[in-house]
Design a protein around this motif. Structure first.
Motif, PDB file in Angstrom:
ATOM      1  N   SER A 294      44.634  39.933  36.336  1.00 18.48           N
ATOM      2  CA  SER A 294      44.365  39.631  34.920  1.00 18.48           C
ATOM      3  C   SER A 294      45.637  39.726  34.100  1.00 18.48           C
ATOM      4  O   SER A 294      45.915  38.879  33.245  1.00 18.48           O
ATOM      5  N   ASP A 295      46.435  40.764  34.373  1.00 15.07           N
ATOM      6  CA  ASP A 295      47.657  41.011  33.619  1.00 15.07           C
ATOM      7  C   ASP A 295      48.676  39.898  33.819  1.00 15.07           C
ATOM      8  O   ASP A 295      49.251  39.386  32.860  1.00 15.07           O
ATOM      9  N   LYS A 325      39.071  32.997  44.465  1.00 19.17           N
ATOM     10  CA  LYS A 325      37.933  33.070  43.548  1.00 19.17           C
ATOM     11  C   LYS A 325      38.287  33.880  42.303  1.00 19.17           C
ATOM     12  O   LYS A 325      37.950  33.489  41.171  1.00 19.17           O
ATOM     13  N   LEU A 326      38.965  34.997  42.501  1.00 19.81           N
ATOM     14  CA  LEU A 326      39.359  35.821  41.354  1.00 19.81           C
ATOM     15  C   LEU A 326      40.345  35.074  40.461  1.00 19.81           C
ATOM     16  O   LEU A 326      40.286  35.184  39.230  1.00 19.81           O
ATOM     17  N   LEU A 327      41.250  34.302  41.071  1.00 24.05           N
ATOM     18  CA  LEU A 327      42.191  33.524  40.258  1.00 24.05           C
ATOM     19  C   LEU A 327      41.448  32.453  39.466  1.00 24.05           C
ATOM     20  O   LEU A 327      41.748  32.223  38.281  1.00 24.05           O
ATOM     21  N   HIS A 377      50.657  31.245  42.822  1.00 23.74           N
ATOM     22  CA  HIS A 377      50.215  32.641  42.849  1.00 23.74           C
ATOM     23  C   HIS A 377      50.522  33.286  44.193  1.00 23.74           C
ATOM     24  O   HIS A 377      50.333  32.678  45.247  1.00 23.74           O
ATOM     25  N   GLY A 378      51.019  34.526  44.155  1.00 26.42           N
ATOM     26  CA  GLY A 378      51.218  35.321  45.356  1.00 26.42           C
ATOM     27  C   GLY A 378      50.508  36.654  45.242  1.00 26.42           C
ATOM     28  O   GLY A 378      50.446  37.246  44.157  1.00 26.42           O
ATOM     29  N   ASN A 379      49.957  37.115  46.369  1.00 28.05           N
ATOM     30  CA  ASN A 379      49.193  38.364  46.422  1.00 28.05           C
ATOM     31  C   ASN A 379      49.730  39.214  47.557  1.00 28.05           C
ATOM     32  O   ASN A 379      49.982  38.708  48.656  1.00 28.05           O
ATOM     33  N   GLY A 380      49.895  40.509  47.310  1.00 28.51           N
ATOM     34  CA  GLY A 380      50.400  41.404  48.340  1.00 28.51           C
ATOM     35  C   GLY A 380      49.551  42.636  48.509  1.00 28.51           C
ATOM     36  O   GLY A 380      48.883  43.090  47.568  1.00 28.51           O
ATOM     37  N   GLY A 381      49.600  43.214  49.709  1.00 29.07           N
ATOM     38  CA  GLY A 381      48.862  44.437  49.980  1.00 29.07           C
ATOM     39  C   GLY A 381      47.378  44.190  50.063  1.00 29.07           C
ATOM     40  O   GLY A 381      46.904  43.136  50.490  1.00 29.07           O
TER      41      GLY A 381
END
Length: 494
Positions: A294-295, A325-327, A377-381
């Motif tokens: 969100s941030d 989906k969240l994006l 968009h990139g996502n980690g962990g």
């Protein structure tokens, strides 16, 4: 007027897949991608002008300083080199840092690379070949090491939530319940989306797979598509055992013009934002959203003064369906949105930390072909670190408008209780299946009557019972159970 020596532009991209039969190491594949990117500029001599070389962490082989080794092969002498930590957000985060460095006058020609040869290392291990005997670079370096901290917090390890295939289904099921979906709706959405991803991947020359799958094939559990962690069968899981590499060349606008690069090939790096939630997923406030996502979406769009309606392209990190989906939700886009031009981890391939670098390459091609504005968009962990970027076919009026420093967010979560016995309400749950298709382990997060949070894993009997609890909600969510927690091993009475 913005100083053109401080405007970052992508001028070269390259990505490719390897062949495990060739037994090539990641450095070789990454070098080939870098050469493709330099050739894409039309001016390979730019290699000698590189003042910065950055690498996304390679996991399938260990390099002490891959950028330095690569620079030597390219005939470059960069003043700055760096290698990221582990995390799928790093391609976007490093590209944002390169943009900030150019905007600050610290760099004018930079190269960002990443790649893996996980298919090759898996094949070598299966054949009983010692990786040390493969003849790959030791400079220093060698076979990949293992850091226990990569398994998550001590509490996550106690619970058994040590791998993504166990954690992301917890978020998916909680998200599905928060949306009011019944047990079939969210899996159907996932299958429809990933069917479209498979079409994109099949058309991409660097894709690991070339087969188009229907939504029915993706959602049907059976041989070749066994259930992994409910509700994700194999085709909804990332495919990390790939040999793929990508590279991006970024220049200041002045340097690009000075080099004589065709301006029709410029893609402007507007910048983005990064944020992280607590590493321990059990200390998050909930399991159906991401505060960090969100941030970063808000800061990225607000920083550029645009809205999601302005986006021609959205390319999401897609290790598991809950992430795109969240994006989609954060951007207020319809559920029919296909948030990729690359093809997703399941079909294009998931080269561990560097997938988003392939996204940047493909988005660059689309912007050159006529699109105007894209969000990458990139996502980690474990849905932990998020970074988004805006790329465009035209310059922003203010030049670079990013905020590359990752913002660490705190979270307000219930106190955790260990070794609890008593009643509890299930907040989210999943069931992990064995290779024979049988429920093997359940993973449960629940809340006690006094508001504390407990979490743990079950044996096969409770896993089978959890798997049967399909009703109006995803498995078991909202059910009250009797729990006995013995050092993370849960006994449940429904």
């Amino acid at each position: 007027m913005t100083d053109t020596s401080r405007i970052p532009v992508i001028v070269g991209i390259g990505d490719l897949k390897g062949d495990p039969a060739d037994v090539r190491e990641p450095l070789d594949l990454i070098h080939d991608a870098a050469v493709l990117a330099l050739d894409d500029t039309g001016h390979r001599a730019l290699a000698s002008q590189l003042d910065a070389v950055h690498a996304v962490k390679t996991v399938s082989w260990s390099y002490e300083n891959l950028p330095e080794l690569l620079a030597a092969r390219l005939g470059a002498a960069p003043a700055t080199t760096s290698t990221s930590p582990i995390g799928g957000h790093w391609p976007a985060a490093l590209l944002d840092r390169i943009g900030a460095d150019i905007a600050a006058g610290r760099s004018s020609v930079a190269l960002l690379v990443g790649g893996e040869c996980s298919a090759t290392t898996a094949a070598l291990r299966k054949a009983g070949t010692d990786l040390d005997s493969a003849g790959w670079t030791h400079a220093p370096g060698g076979p990949p090491g293992f850091n226990p901290s990569d398994l998550g917090s001590p509490q996550m390890q106690r619970t058994g939530l040590m791998v993504p295939t166990r954690v992301y289904p917890l978020f998916e099921n909680s998200f599905s319940a928060s949306e009011g979906h019944d047990a079939a709706e969210s899996p159907a959405w996932s299958a429809r989306m990933y069917a479209e991803f498979s079409k994109l991947a099949a058309a991409h020359p660097a894709s690991w797979t070339s087969t188009v799958h229907t939504a029915e094939e993706i959602s049907t559990v059976g041989p070749g598509n066994r259930m992994i962690g409910e509700p994700y069968p194999l085709m909804l899981n990332a495919m990390p055992f790939v040999d793929q590499a990508a590279a991006v060349v970024v220049c200041s606008l002045d340097k690009a013009r000075e080099a004589g690069i065709d301006e029709d090939r410029f893609v402007y790096l507007w910048g983005g934002a990064g944020a992280s939630d607590p590493l321990d997923v059990l200390s998050r406030s909930n399991f159906h959203s991401s505060s960090a996502l969100s941030d970063v979406v808000r800061r990225t769009l607000d920083g550029a003064g645009v809205s999601s309606d302005s986006l021609d392209i959205v390319d999401a990190y897609s290790c598991f369906p809950v992430v795109p989906k969240l994006l989609i939700r954060e951007l207020n886009l319809p559920d029919t949105t296909i948030p990729s031009v690359t093809g997703g981890h399941s079909f294009f391939g998931g080269p561990l930390n560097s997938y988003t670098l392939h996204s940047v390459a493909e988005v660059t091609r689309r912007l050159r072909a006529g699109a105007d504005l894209a969000l990458v968009h990139g996502n980690g962990g474990f849905l932990t670190c998020q970074h988004t970027l805006l790329l465009s076919s035209s310059a922003h009026s203010d030049g670079y408008v990013g905020d590359p420093e990752t913002r660490a967010l705190s979270s307000s979560a219930p106190d955790q209780v260990l070794d609890y016995s008593g009643s509890a309400d299930i907040v989210t749950a999943t069931v992990e299946y064995g290779r024979g298709g049988e429920p093997e382990t359940g993973f449960v997060v629940a809340t006690t009557p006094d508001g504390r949070r407990l979490a743990g894993h079950t044996g096969p009997a409770e896993a089978a019972a959890l798997a049967q609890l399909h009703g109006d909600n995803p498995p078991a969510i909202g059910r009250t159970v009797r729990v006995h927690d013995a050092n993370g091993l849960l006994t449940l009475e429904f």
